[in-house]
Motif scaffolding. Structure first.
Motif, PDB file in Angstrom:
ATOM      1  N   SER A 377      -9.493   6.979   1.150  1.00 38.62           N
ATOM      2  CA  SER A 377      -8.918   6.318   2.315  1.00 38.62           C
ATOM      3  C   SER A 377      -8.304   4.977   1.931  1.00 38.62           C
ATOM      4  O   SER A 377      -7.245   4.589   2.436  1.00 38.62           O
ATOM      5  N   LEU A 378      -8.968   4.264   1.021  1.00 39.04           N
ATOM      6  CA  LEU A 378      -8.413   3.002   0.529  1.00 39.04           C
ATOM      7  C   LEU A 378      -7.101   3.245  -0.208  1.00 39.04           C
ATOM      8  O   LEU A 378      -6.106   2.531   0.003  1.00 39.04           O
ATOM      9  N   ALA A 379      -7.068   4.265  -1.075  1.00 32.82           N
ATOM     10  CA  ALA A 379      -5.847   4.585  -1.818  1.00 32.82           C
ATOM     11  C   ALA A 379      -4.709   4.973  -0.871  1.00 32.82           C
ATOM     12  O   ALA A 379      -3.559   4.549  -1.054  1.00 32.82           O
ATOM     13  N   ALA A 380      -5.037   5.776   0.160  1.00 31.43           N
ATOM     14  CA  ALA A 380      -4.018   6.199   1.120  1.00 31.43           C
ATOM     15  C   ALA A 380      -3.482   5.014   1.913  1.00 31.43           C
ATOM     16  O   ALA A 380      -2.284   4.936   2.200  1.00 31.43           O
ATOM     17  N   SER A 381      -4.373   4.086   2.271  1.00 32.72           N
ATOM     18  CA  SER A 381      -3.929   2.912   3.025  1.00 32.72           C
ATOM     19  C   SER A 381      -3.012   2.029   2.190  1.00 32.72           C
ATOM     20  O   SER A 381      -2.014   1.500   2.690  1.00 32.72           O
ATOM     21  N   LEU A 382      -3.307   1.872   0.893  1.00 33.47           N
ATOM     22  CA  LEU A 382      -2.463   1.062   0.018  1.00 33.47           C
ATOM     23  C   LEU A 382      -1.111   1.729  -0.215  1.00 33.47           C
ATOM     24  O   LEU A 382      -0.056   1.083  -0.138  1.00 33.47           O
ATOM     25  N   ALA A 383      -1.141   3.044  -0.496  1.00 37.02           N
ATOM     26  CA  ALA A 383       0.110   3.766  -0.726  1.00 37.02           C
ATOM     27  C   ALA A 383       0.960   3.808   0.546  1.00 37.02           C
ATOM     28  O   ALA A 383       2.185   3.587   0.510  1.00 37.02           O
ATOM     29  N   GLY A 384       0.314   4.082   1.677  1.00 34.79           N
ATOM     30  CA  GLY A 384       1.034   4.113   2.946  1.00 34.79           C
ATOM     31  C   GLY A 384       1.621   2.763   3.302  1.00 34.79           C
ATOM     32  O   GLY A 384       2.746   2.670   3.806  1.00 34.79           O
ATOM     33  N   SER A 385       0.869   1.702   3.026  1.00 36.25           N
ATOM     34  CA  SER A 385       1.362   0.348   3.305  1.00 36.25           C
ATOM     35  C   SER A 385       2.611   0.038   2.495  1.00 36.25           C
ATOM     36  O   SER A 385       3.585  -0.524   3.014  1.00 36.25           O
TER      37      SER A 385
END
Length: 408
Positions: A377-385
């Motif tokens: 979830s952290l990785a997805a939030s960083l990539a999405g951001s």
């Protein structure tokens, strides 16, 4: 009516953004606490019993957060979905089809990938459901912080997608984690739902009717052997959202209930669940297993790859086939960035991990699954951001160019 719906949507997003920030703080606090020298006190806290002997309820504080507080979270989600379907952005069939089809893709692809990667691993007979859910509060918080310059239709798409996604997830929870059903209690719950619906139809507004019905419905589902959070979704969907001819929009039951419960859900229920569910011991062994353990890989790939491909792929295909209509100001690149945000599992994924893997081994499987969810979830939030910031610059450049052309 349209202006009112947009105002309600804006209020919802603002509250969810605040709740998302609290969720992140609570999750970070749990991780720091459990990995500190005082980690034993965290375990003691979540395992503390809060029993109600008269009702034969013997639950820990952690159980109360996932069975009780999350029922309020899903009640708000049910209210929001009902409002969007009846008077909101999803009232138009083709506009509704885009996030609904994308949500189904965002459930199907992660499940297939998780099953393919983790086939035969102990606990994956139900653990495939861990990566199927998108976290509403977390995803909207990231969108609000990094996607302020992209069209408003992107927020509507993500909100609708996440609500439908979580509704599918809670139905899966009810189906997968129900072993034996006690029909008498199920009939009691059904009676409560029928009386709630009748009260809405008769325009009855007394909380002395609805509060007991909600509590009895929750307890009846719990005793029936069905995850009681389903009560929240059903009651939300049974609540009236369309105003009568001379009725103010603010007086509609769904609007009043959402106005009251949404801040409680965002500021209390979800952060407390995150605090009680995110305490995972992070050490070298856990990190190494994330890339070697098949169950962990199933969750990571299911979320990151399955969610992104499922949401974007099914949404793109629905538009191309004429099943759905894409908002004019929402580009495919915007949809892809939002699809990456859809890989933020968190709340419901953590809940499913606890339910699916509770009886597997010595409990290490649950901890590993939670670690996989948190870090993915952290990785997805960083990539999405990163993608949203890039799309925001592109949209701003177009707006500046149009403004310059008009001024000339």
């Amino acid at each position: 009516m349209i202006a009112q719906v947009r105002s309600e949507l804006a209020r919802y997003l603002r509250t969810e953004t605040f709740g998302g920030a609290l969720l992140l703080i609570a999750a970070a606090g749990a991780l720091i606490w459990v990995n500190s020298p005082w980690g034993a006190s965290y375990t003691t806290m979540i395992d503390t019993k809060l029993a109600i002997p008269a009702l034969h309820l013997d639950l820990t504080l952690a159980d109360w957060t996932k069975d009780g507080l999350l029922a309020i979270f899903f009640f708000v989600a049910g209210l929001e979905l009902k409002r969007e379907l009846v008077v909101g952005e999803l009232a138009d069939r083709k506009r509704a089809a885009l996030p609904i089809v994308a949500a189904f893709g965002g459930v199907l692809m992660p499940a297939l990938i998780a099953l393919g990667v983790g086939w035969g691993v102990d606990g994956m007979d139900r653990g495939w459901a861990i990566p199927v859910a998108t976290d509403i509060a977390f995803a909207l918080a990231v969108l609000a912080m990094t996607g302020s310059r992209i069209p408003a239709s992107a927020r509507v798409f993500l909100l609708s997608l996440a609500v439908v996604d979580d509704l599918i997830a809670i139905i899966l929870i009810a189906v997968l984690f129900t072993t034996t059903v006690k029909m008498v209690w199920l009939l009691v719950a059904a009676l409560c739902f029928a009386l709630w619906s009748l009260g809405q139809w008769k325009r009855l507004g007394s909380p002395f009717l609805y509060i007991p019905l909600a509590l009895v419905a929750w307890y009846a589902l719990h005793e029936a052997g069905i995850h009681p959070t389903l009560a929240g979704v059903i009651l939300g969907l049974l609540t009236r959202v369309r105003p009568d001819p001379e009725e103010d929009e603010h007086c509609v039951p769904a609007a009043k209930l959402e106005h009251f419960f949404q801040p409680i859900s965002a500021a209390v229920c979800v952060p407390l669940f995150a605090l009680f569910a995110s305490g995972v011991t992070l050490d070298g062994k856990v990190f190494s297993q994330l890339f070697t353990n098949r169950m962990a890989l199933a969750i990571v790939l299911g979320l990151l790859v399955g969610k992104t491909v499922g949401i974007f792929g099914f949404g793109w295909l629905a538009v191309r086939l004429g099943i759905a209509q894409k908002p004019d100001d929402l580009g495919y690149r915007d949809m892809f960035a939002l699809s990456v945000l859809g890989a933020i599992g968190f709340t419901v994924s953590l809940l499913v991990a606890e339910l699916a893997l509770a009886d597997v081994g010595d409990g290490s499987a649950v901890e590993l699954a939670k670690a996989a969810v948190l870090l993915t979830s952290l990785a997805a939030s960083l990539a999405g951001s990163a993608l949203l910031l890039r799309r925001g610059r592109a949209h701003q450049a177009r707006r500046d160019e149009r403004a310059l052309q008009i001024s000339e």
